[in-house]
Design a protein around this motif. Structure first.
Motif, PDB file in Angstrom:
ATOM      1  N   LEU A 101       0.826  -1.207   0.000  1.00 20.34           N
ATOM      2  CA  LEU A 101       0.000   0.000   0.000  1.00 20.34           C
ATOM      3  C   LEU A 101       0.862   1.261   0.000  1.00 20.34           C
ATOM      4  O   LEU A 101       0.533   2.266  -0.634  1.00 20.34           O
ATOM      5  CB  LEU A 101      -0.950   0.012   1.195  1.00 20.34           C
ATOM      6  CG  LEU A 101      -1.960   1.153   1.082  1.00 20.34           C
ATOM      7  CD1 LEU A 101      -3.375   0.627   0.878  1.00 20.34           C
ATOM      8  CD2 LEU A 101      -1.925   2.083   2.255  1.00 20.34           C
ATOM      9  N   LEU A 102       2.001   1.188   0.692  1.00 18.92           N
ATOM     10  CA  LEU A 102       2.900   2.346   0.734  1.00 18.92           C
ATOM     11  C   LEU A 102       3.320   2.773  -0.682  1.00 18.92           C
ATOM     12  O   LEU A 102       3.421   3.964  -0.971  1.00 18.92           O
ATOM     13  CB  LEU A 102       4.136   1.991   1.582  1.00 18.92           C
ATOM     14  CG  LEU A 102       5.227   3.043   1.700  1.00 18.92           C
ATOM     15  CD1 LEU A 102       4.715   4.312   2.385  1.00 18.92           C
ATOM     16  CD2 LEU A 102       6.435   2.479   2.473  1.00 18.92           C
ATOM     17  N   ARG A 103       3.546   1.791  -1.570  1.00 22.66           N
ATOM     18  CA  ARG A 103       3.927   2.125  -2.957  1.00 22.66           C
ATOM     19  C   ARG A 103       2.780   2.858  -3.665  1.00 22.66           C
ATOM     20  O   ARG A 103       2.997   3.821  -4.379  1.00 22.66           O
ATOM     21  CB  ARG A 103       4.283   0.856  -3.741  1.00 22.66           C
ATOM     22  CG  ARG A 103       5.738   0.407  -3.663  1.00 22.66           C
ATOM     23  CD  ARG A 103       6.171   0.075  -2.295  1.00 22.66           C
ATOM     24  NE  ARG A 103       7.603  -0.211  -2.168  1.00 22.66           N
ATOM     25  CZ  ARG A 103       8.211  -0.346  -0.998  1.00 22.66           C
ATOM     26  NH1 ARG A 103       7.529  -0.233   0.134  1.00 22.66           N
ATOM     27  NH2 ARG A 103       9.502  -0.574  -0.941  1.00 22.66           N
ATOM     28  N   LEU A 104       1.553   2.383  -3.472  1.00 24.43           N
ATOM     29  CA  LEU A 104       0.410   3.058  -4.106  1.00 24.43           C
ATOM     30  C   LEU A 104       0.194   4.430  -3.473  1.00 24.43           C
ATOM     31  O   LEU A 104      -0.168   5.398  -4.141  1.00 24.43           O
ATOM     32  CB  LEU A 104      -0.866   2.214  -3.970  1.00 24.43           C
ATOM     33  CG  LEU A 104      -0.891   0.870  -4.705  1.00 24.43           C
ATOM     34  CD1 LEU A 104      -2.234   0.180  -4.472  1.00 24.43           C
ATOM     35  CD2 LEU A 104      -0.654   1.054  -6.202  1.00 24.43           C
ATOM     36  N   HIS A 105       0.426   4.494  -2.173  1.00 24.06           N
ATOM     37  CA  HIS A 105       0.263   5.751  -1.451  1.00 24.06           C
ATOM     38  C   HIS A 105       1.219   6.822  -2.009  1.00 24.06           C
ATOM     39  O   HIS A 105       0.828   7.969  -2.226  1.00 24.06           O
ATOM     40  CB  HIS A 105       0.509   5.478   0.039  1.00 24.06           C
ATOM     41  CG  HIS A 105       0.669   6.694   0.872  1.00 24.06           C
ATOM     42  ND1 HIS A 105      -0.377   7.553   1.123  1.00 24.06           N
ATOM     43  CD2 HIS A 105       1.755   7.218   1.507  1.00 24.06           C
ATOM     44  CE1 HIS A 105       0.064   8.549   1.884  1.00 24.06           C
ATOM     45  NE2 HIS A 105       1.345   8.362   2.131  1.00 24.06           N
ATOM     46  N   ARG A 106       2.461   6.418  -2.263  1.00 29.14           N
ATOM     47  CA  ARG A 106       3.420   7.377  -2.851  1.00 29.14           C
ATOM     48  C   ARG A 106       2.964   7.793  -4.242  1.00 29.14           C
ATOM     49  O   ARG A 106       3.140   8.945  -4.647  1.00 29.14           O
ATOM     50  CB  ARG A 106       4.807   6.737  -2.935  1.00 29.14           C
ATOM     51  CG  ARG A 106       5.444   6.516  -1.567  1.00 29.14           C
ATOM     52  CD  ARG A 106       6.684   5.660  -1.722  1.00 29.14           C
ATOM     53  NE  ARG A 106       7.386   5.434  -0.475  1.00 29.14           N
ATOM     54  CZ  ARG A 106       8.240   4.432  -0.266  1.00 29.14           C
ATOM     55  NH1 ARG A 106       8.479   3.549  -1.240  1.00 29.14           N
ATOM     56  NH2 ARG A 106       8.858   4.313   0.871  1.00 29.14           N
ATOM     57  N   ALA A 107       2.375   6.823  -4.990  1.00 30.50           N
ATOM     58  CA  ALA A 107       1.887   7.151  -6.330  1.00 30.50           C
ATOM     59  C   ALA A 107       0.666   8.081  -6.253  1.00 30.50           C
ATOM     60  O   ALA A 107       0.431   8.889  -7.151  1.00 30.50           O
ATOM     61  CB  ALA A 107       1.549   5.869  -7.095  1.00 30.50           C
ATOM     62  N   LEU A 108      -0.082   7.996  -5.160  1.00 29.99           N
ATOM     63  CA  LEU A 108      -1.242   8.879  -4.984  1.00 29.99           C
ATOM     64  C   LEU A 108      -0.779  10.341  -4.830  1.00 29.99           C
ATOM     65  O   LEU A 108      -1.451  11.264  -5.260  1.00 29.99           O
ATOM     66  CB  LEU A 108      -2.056   8.444  -3.760  1.00 29.99           C
ATOM     67  CG  LEU A 108      -3.500   8.910  -3.724  1.00 29.99           C
ATOM     68  CD1 LEU A 108      -4.311   8.354  -4.885  1.00 29.99           C
ATOM     69  CD2 LEU A 108      -4.173   8.528  -2.412  1.00 29.99           C
TER      70      LEU A 108
END
Ligand code: 1PX
Length: 205
Positions: A101-108
């Motif tokens: 989720l952290l990877r998607l969060h950074r992409a957000l």
């Protein structure tokens, strides 16, 4: 069989709007469905972006499986459950929900900055995209990925074409929708950021 409804970015933004509960929890189902919509949008931009969409699909799929398996309803619950065995165990788990989720969060964060740029009226989408990327995801990516991403950004359509494929009506309406949607995305981003910061999870390997 009825024809598939035309894709509209409005549905994606509605999903992010539906993420935050009254208790300020971030619900995973609309979060992941928002990401699914973004990925479909990215896939419609051409094969030059497939190395990005493949990675995003793998991450969303893994999170969907974990949600199903462990009944994670919100990001808060997932963090709590995964941390129950201790921070060291979580850090040693390469397929954890938190690190994914952290990877998607950074992409957000990239998305938030890019949409702000699109809204600002600057017509150079590849410059907007590169600036948003450099201010967010780039610092977490190795040189080769940064290079490949920057090359792919040059293939982005013009601002007008971009607003058109968002499929939310004339450019003024598309821009108005961005103005309405950005605060919801920012809210999801800042709640998650605060949660990860508080639990010392912002650098999960
Ligand atoms: C109206 C605008 C809508 C635009 C929708 C576009 C959706 C973009 C979705 C991007 C999702 C990217 C997720 C990247 C996650 C990540 O950082 N992965 C890396 C680390 O993962 P690991 O498991 O190894 O720790 C991974 O190495 C990434 C590989 C692929 C390259 C990622 C480049 C990201 C660029 C993001 C900008 C997308 C540009 C889209 C143009 C519209």
């Amino acid at each position: 069989m009825a024809a598939a409804a035309a894709f509209s970015l409005r549905e994606v933004l509605d999903a992010f709007r539906g993420c935050v509960t009254e208790q300020r929890e971030v619900l995973l189902e609309p979060y992941l469905s928002g990401w699914r919509g973004l990925i479909r949008f990215l896939q419609s931009l051409g094969t030059v972006f497939s190395f990005i969409s493949k990675d995003a699909v793998a991450k969303v799929t893994l999170l969907e499986e974990l949600c199903h398996q462990h009944r994670f309803v919100s990001v808060q619950r997932m963090v709590q459950q995964e941390l129950a065995a201790g921070p060291a165990a979580l850090r040693a788990q390469p397929g954890s929900g938190c690190r994914t989720l952290l990877r998607l969060h950074r992409a957000l964060r990239w998305l938030q900055l890019f949409l702000q740029g699109l809204r600002s009226g600057d017509s150079r989408t590849s410059v907007l995209c590169t600036d948003a990327y450099n201010a967010s995801l780039a610092q977490h990516h190795p040189w080769l990925i940064r290079k490949a991403a920057t090359v792919a950004f040059c293939a982005l359509p013009s601002r007008d074409a971009f607003l058109d494929i968002m499929n939310v009506g004339p450019p003024e309406e598309a821009v108005a929708m961005l103005g309405e949607a950005i605060p919801y995305i920012s809210d999801v981003y800042s709640i998650t950021q605060e949660l990860f910061e508080k639990n010392d999870l912002l650098d999960l390997p």
